[in-house]
Design a protein around this motif. Structure first.
Motif, PDB file in Angstrom:
ATOM      1  N   ALA A   1      41.256 102.104  21.935  1.00  0.00           N
ATOM      2  CA  ALA A   1      42.191 101.561  20.942  1.00  0.00           C
ATOM      3  C   ALA A   1      43.570 101.332  21.563  1.00  0.00           C
ATOM      4  O   ALA A   1      44.220 100.310  21.305  1.00  0.00           O
ATOM      5  CB  ALA A   1      42.299 102.513  19.752  1.00  0.00           C
ATOM      6  N   LEU A   2      43.997 102.272  22.398  1.00  0.00           N
ATOM      7  CA  LEU A   2      45.309 102.149  23.034  1.00  0.00           C
ATOM      8  C   LEU A   2      45.312 101.043  24.086  1.00  0.00           C
ATOM      9  O   LEU A   2      46.314 100.331  24.249  1.00  0.00           O
ATOM     10  CB  LEU A   2      45.730 103.480  23.658  1.00  0.00           C
TER      11      LEU A   2
ATOM     12  N   GLY B   1      49.573  92.773  13.917  1.00  0.00           N
ATOM     13  CA  GLY B   1      49.629  94.163  13.469  1.00  0.00           C
ATOM     14  C   GLY B   1      48.809  94.395  12.215  1.00  0.00           C
ATOM     15  O   GLY B   1      48.118  95.413  12.083  1.00  0.00           O
ATOM     16  N   ILE B   2      48.874  93.428  11.299  1.00  0.00           N
ATOM     17  CA  ILE B   2      48.092  93.537  10.063  1.00  0.00           C
ATOM     18  C   ILE B   2      46.603  93.547  10.382  1.00  0.00           C
ATOM     19  O   ILE B   2      45.843  94.389   9.871  1.00  0.00           O
ATOM     20  CB  ILE B   2      48.441  92.375   9.109  1.00  0.00           C
ATOM     21  N   VAL B   3      46.178  92.633  11.246  1.00  0.00           N
ATOM     22  CA  VAL B   3      44.751  92.531  11.596  1.00  0.00           C
ATOM     23  C   VAL B   3      44.291  93.766  12.361  1.00  0.00           C
ATOM     24  O   VAL B   3      43.263  94.376  12.025  1.00  0.00           O
ATOM     25  CB  VAL B   3      44.495  91.261  12.434  1.00  0.00           C
ATOM     26  N   TYR B   4      45.041  94.171  13.386  1.00  0.00           N
ATOM     27  CA  TYR B   4      44.625  95.303  14.212  1.00  0.00           C
ATOM     28  C   TYR B   4      44.627  96.607  13.416  1.00  0.00           C
ATOM     29  O   TYR B   4      43.713  97.428  13.529  1.00  0.00           O
ATOM     30  CB  TYR B   4      45.539  95.426  15.435  1.00  0.00           C
ATOM     31  N   GLY B   5      45.644  96.794  12.576  1.00  0.00           N
ATOM     32  CA  GLY B   5      45.700  97.997  11.743  1.00  0.00           C
ATOM     33  C   GLY B   5      44.540  98.066  10.777  1.00  0.00           C
ATOM     34  O   GLY B   5      43.935  99.131  10.574  1.00  0.00           O
ATOM     35  N   ALA B   6      44.215  96.913  10.164  1.00  0.00           N
ATOM     36  CA  ALA B   6      43.092  96.880   9.225  1.00  0.00           C
ATOM     37  C   ALA B   6      41.773  97.181   9.932  1.00  0.00           C
ATOM     38  O   ALA B   6      40.913  97.890   9.392  1.00  0.00           O
ATOM     39  CB  ALA B   6      43.025  95.507   8.557  1.00  0.00           C
ATOM     40  N   ILE B   7      41.621  96.670  11.162  1.00  0.00           N
ATOM     41  CA  ILE B   7      40.401  96.934  11.934  1.00  0.00           C
ATOM     42  C   ILE B   7      40.268  98.429  12.232  1.00  0.00           C
ATOM     43  O   ILE B   7      39.179  99.016  12.071  1.00  0.00           O
ATOM     44  CB  ILE B   7      40.400  96.121  13.244  1.00  0.00           C
ATOM     45  N   LEU B   8      41.372  99.057  12.642  1.00  0.00           N
ATOM     46  CA  LEU B   8      41.332 100.496  12.934  1.00  0.00           C
ATOM     47  C   LEU B   8      40.914 101.287  11.704  1.00  0.00           C
ATOM     48  O   LEU B   8      40.097 102.216  11.783  1.00  0.00           O
ATOM     49  CB  LEU B   8      42.705 100.985  13.414  1.00  0.00           C
ATOM     50  N   GLN B   9      41.467 100.912  10.540  1.00  0.00           N
ATOM     51  CA  GLN B   9      41.130 101.658   9.324  1.00  0.00           C
ATOM     52  C   GLN B   9      39.681 101.409   8.910  1.00  0.00           C
ATOM     53  O   GLN B   9      38.972 102.358   8.529  1.00  0.00           O
ATOM     54  CB  GLN B   9      42.058 101.281   8.169  1.00  0.00           C
ATOM     55  N   LEU B  10      39.218 100.171   8.984  1.00  0.00           N
ATOM     56  CA  LEU B  10      37.851  99.858   8.565  1.00  0.00           C
ATOM     57  C   LEU B  10      36.803 100.545   9.447  1.00  0.00           C
ATOM     58  O   LEU B  10      35.755 100.986   8.961  1.00  0.00           O
ATOM     59  CB  LEU B  10      37.630  98.345   8.587  1.00  0.00           C
ATOM     60  N   ILE B  11      37.107 100.663  10.735  1.00  0.00           N
ATOM     61  CA  ILE B  11      36.138 101.267  11.659  1.00  0.00           C
ATOM     62  C   ILE B  11      36.226 102.792  11.665  1.00  0.00           C
ATOM     63  O   ILE B  11      35.198 103.487  11.609  1.00  0.00           O
ATOM     64  CB  ILE B  11      36.341 100.728  13.087  1.00  0.00           C
ATOM     65  N   PHE B  12      37.451 103.314  11.722  1.00  0.00           N
ATOM     66  CA  PHE B  12      37.628 104.761  11.913  1.00  0.00           C
ATOM     67  C   PHE B  12      38.191 105.499  10.703  1.00  0.00           C
ATOM     68  O   PHE B  12      38.224 106.731  10.706  1.00  0.00           O
ATOM     69  CB  PHE B  12      38.539 105.019  13.124  1.00  0.00           C
ATOM     70  N   GLY B  13      38.639 104.776   9.673  1.00  0.00           N
ATOM     71  CA  GLY B  13      39.188 105.427   8.486  1.00  0.00           C
ATOM     72  C   GLY B  13      40.676 105.694   8.627  1.00  0.00           C
ATOM     73  O   GLY B  13      41.187 105.883   9.742  1.00  0.00           O
ATOM     74  N   ALA B  14      41.374 105.722   7.484  1.00  0.00           N
ATOM     75  CA  ALA B  14      42.832 105.903   7.500  1.00  0.00           C
ATOM     76  C   ALA B  14      43.255 107.257   8.057  1.00  0.00           C
ATOM     77  O   ALA B  14      44.308 107.379   8.668  1.00  0.00           O
ATOM     78  CB  ALA B  14      43.393 105.727   6.090  1.00  0.00           C
ATOM     79  N   SER B  15      42.449 108.276   7.825  1.00  0.00           N
ATOM     80  CA  SER B  15      42.813 109.623   8.282  1.00  0.00           C
ATOM     81  C   SER B  15      41.840 110.144   9.337  1.00  0.00           C
ATOM     82  O   SER B  15      41.792 111.352   9.598  1.00  0.00           O
ATOM     83  CB  SER B  15      42.859 110.585   7.085  1.00  0.00           C
TER      84      SER B  15
ATOM     85  N   LEU C   1      49.127  99.405   8.265  1.00  0.00           N
ATOM     86  CA  LEU C   1      47.799  99.015   7.788  1.00  0.00           C
ATOM     87  C   LEU C   1      46.736 100.037   8.136  1.00  0.00           C
ATOM     88  O   LEU C   1      45.811 100.284   7.352  1.00  0.00           O
ATOM     89  CB  LEU C   1      47.427  97.653   8.375  1.00  0.00           C
ATOM     90  N   ALA C   2      46.846 100.656   9.307  1.00  0.00           N
ATOM     91  CA  ALA C   2      45.826 101.615   9.726  1.00  0.00           C
ATOM     92  C   ALA C   2      45.851 102.880   8.899  1.00  0.00           C
ATOM     93  O   ALA C   2      44.811 103.507   8.675  1.00  0.00           O
ATOM     94  CB  ALA C   2      46.012 101.961  11.207  1.00  0.00           C
ATOM     95  N   THR C   3      47.024 103.268   8.409  1.00  0.00           N
ATOM     96  CA  THR C   3      47.148 104.540   7.692  1.00  0.00           C
ATOM     97  C   THR C   3      47.357 104.364   6.190  1.00  0.00           C
ATOM     98  O   THR C   3      47.507 105.347   5.474  1.00  0.00           O
ATOM     99  CB  THR C   3      48.323 105.358   8.263  1.00  0.00           C
TER     100      THR C   3
END
Length: 463
Positions: free
Chosen positions: A9-10, A41-55, A249-251
């Protein structure tokens, strides 16, 4: 596997950062790069949340490192506030031609900022009524509970102060402490100190021109250095915006966003309405709104994406003087005062809306004309000293709700949608300061119509 996913991710984050650097090297327009960063940022954050969850562990671990870029950028903007205020206000005094203009400029700018804040408060209350949000209750989850607990400390900073005491608190007692931003009212305190320095300069230049001229050269040098630092920081904007939006978006709690969707919509309706009122005021001063929007696109888009009135100040002043035809003194006064006084979005619309929403929950009739005027008055007076960086709106809301003796929990309940609303609020703040500069320049008969009507006189940032 968790650590591996975090590293991946990084690496993707760093790859996007590198792509932005390449765009800069290719001299892609600054505003274009910033909007690309916003969308990325919106797209990448949403992808992180959809795949790994907000928390999730991966999201949390990656955001800790991504936050270095986002929070670092915000802190650099905060670092600029006090130097910018000081050199801009004192510099404005060196550009004033006579004390008569000084009085007209300062009174006009302050009157415009405060009057439009009062109107913005009315618009905010009206939007609450239009969407039937008065007395509305929002779902309180774990995240909101944590935010409410965190707000208790900030509430204590203003809870024990009456409005007269808050006004007295604006006056600096130790300017060096205020220059380090040690108090909640440090911003307005530095404004006051800078004004005293400027008035002192006018006295010196009149009685001892040689010393006055020497001081003026010092201020010009300081101004040039501070603006150079600003340029260096603003070059980081695409990276900072990308990191901040990725985190947002990710959190974010999407359930909270749905729950607060009506509030977000009502906020945008109020902000857009107030922006249109700005355009009507410009028409009243015989300024073409269409031409105005063409000239201010760069600065307003930067304000929207950066969410920082202070960070937008150099571009704000440059746009006023070089694209709109505003005289330098009016532009500096309006731009600088607009950072900490009468912010229409953060200190006008937002706290008024929260007060109107929460008042019925404690038995207050929000439709009472007397109470509406009370909210407007408190919002207007409390609009002094709201720092022009993210978080100022929260503090403004705490001051207003505390002064009206209303519960502050609502600030924590809506904080999850802050980034979404704050972009539009910041744009409105900056637009109002430009409006104040135009009105002031018109009043002292130093508004250059030829510059305003010149289609080639448009600020194209080369950052």
């Amino acid at each position: 596997m968790t650590n591996l996913y975090i590293v991946i991710a990084l690496l993707l984050f760093v790859a996007v950062i590198y792509a932005f650097w390449r765009l800069q090297k290719k001299h892609i327009k600054f505003s274009t790069r910033v909007f690309i960063a916003l969308g990325s940022g919106i797209v990448y954050g949403a992808i992180l949340q959809l795949i790994f969850g907000a928390s999730g562990e991966v999201t949390t671990g990656a955001i800790q490192w991504i936050n270095v870029v986002g929070t670092g950028y915000v802190r650099l903007l905060q670092m600029l506030i006090m130097p910018l205020i000081f050199v801009s206000i004192v510099g404005a005094f060196t550009k004033v031609e006579g004390t008569k203009d000084l009085g007209k400029i300062s009174v006009t700018v302050l009157t415009t900022l405060l009057a439009t804040t009062a109107i913005a408060a009315l618009v905010g209350i009206g939007s609450v009524m239009l969407f039937n949000l008065d007395g509305a209750e929002f779902v309180q989850g774990a995240a909101e509970t944590t935010q409410i607990a965190a707000l208790d400390e900030r509430k204590e900073m203003v809870a024990d102060l009456s409005l007269p005491e808050q006004i007295v608190n604006f006056i600096p007692s130790n300017v060096f402490a205020d220059l380090s931003n040690s108090r909640s009212t440090s911003t307005i305190a530095v404004v006051i100190f800078s004004a005293f320095v400027g008035v002192a300069y006018l006295g010196v230049i009149r009685k001892n021109p040689e010393d006055g001229a020497f001081f003026e050269r010092i201020i010009k040098s300081l101004y040039a250095i501070v603006m150079r630092i600003v340029t260096l920081v603003l070059r980081l904007t695409p990276y900072g915006v990308f990191a901040l939006m990725t985190k947002a978006l990710a959190t974010s709690d999407f359930n909270a966003l749905v729950n607060l969707g009506k509030f977000v919509l009502a906020s945008y309706v109020a902000i857009i309405t107030m922006f249109l009122i700005h355009m009507l005021i410009l028409l009243g001063y015989k300024v073409n709104p269409v031409q105005y929007l063409k000239k201010t696109w760069t600065v307003l888009s930067f304000a929207f994406t950066s969410r920082s009135s202070a960070g937008t100040l150099p571009l704000n002043i440059e746009t006023q003087t070089k694209a709109l035809g505003v005289d330098a003194a009016s532009a500096n006064f309006a731009g600088t005062f607009g950072i900490s006084i009468g912010q229409n979005g953060c200190a006008g619309v937002y706290p008024a809306m929260l007060a109107a929403i929460v008042a019925p929950t404690v038995g207050i009739d929000i439709f009472s004309p007397a109470y509406i005027l009370t909210i407007v008055a408190v919002v207007t007076i409390s609009s002094f000293g709201v720092a022009g960086v993210g978080g100022g709106a929260t503090f403004a809301a705490l001051i207003v709700l505390g002064a009206l003796d209303l519960p502050v929990a609502i600030v924590g309940l809506v904080i999850s949608v802050e980034p979404i609303i704050d972009m539009a609020r910041t744009l409105l703040n900056v637009n109002d300061s430009i409006l104040a500069g135009i009105i002031s320049s018109k009043r002292v008969n130093r508004f250059d119509e030829s510059v305003f009507n010149d289609d080639e006189a448009i600020i194209k940032s080369d950052i």
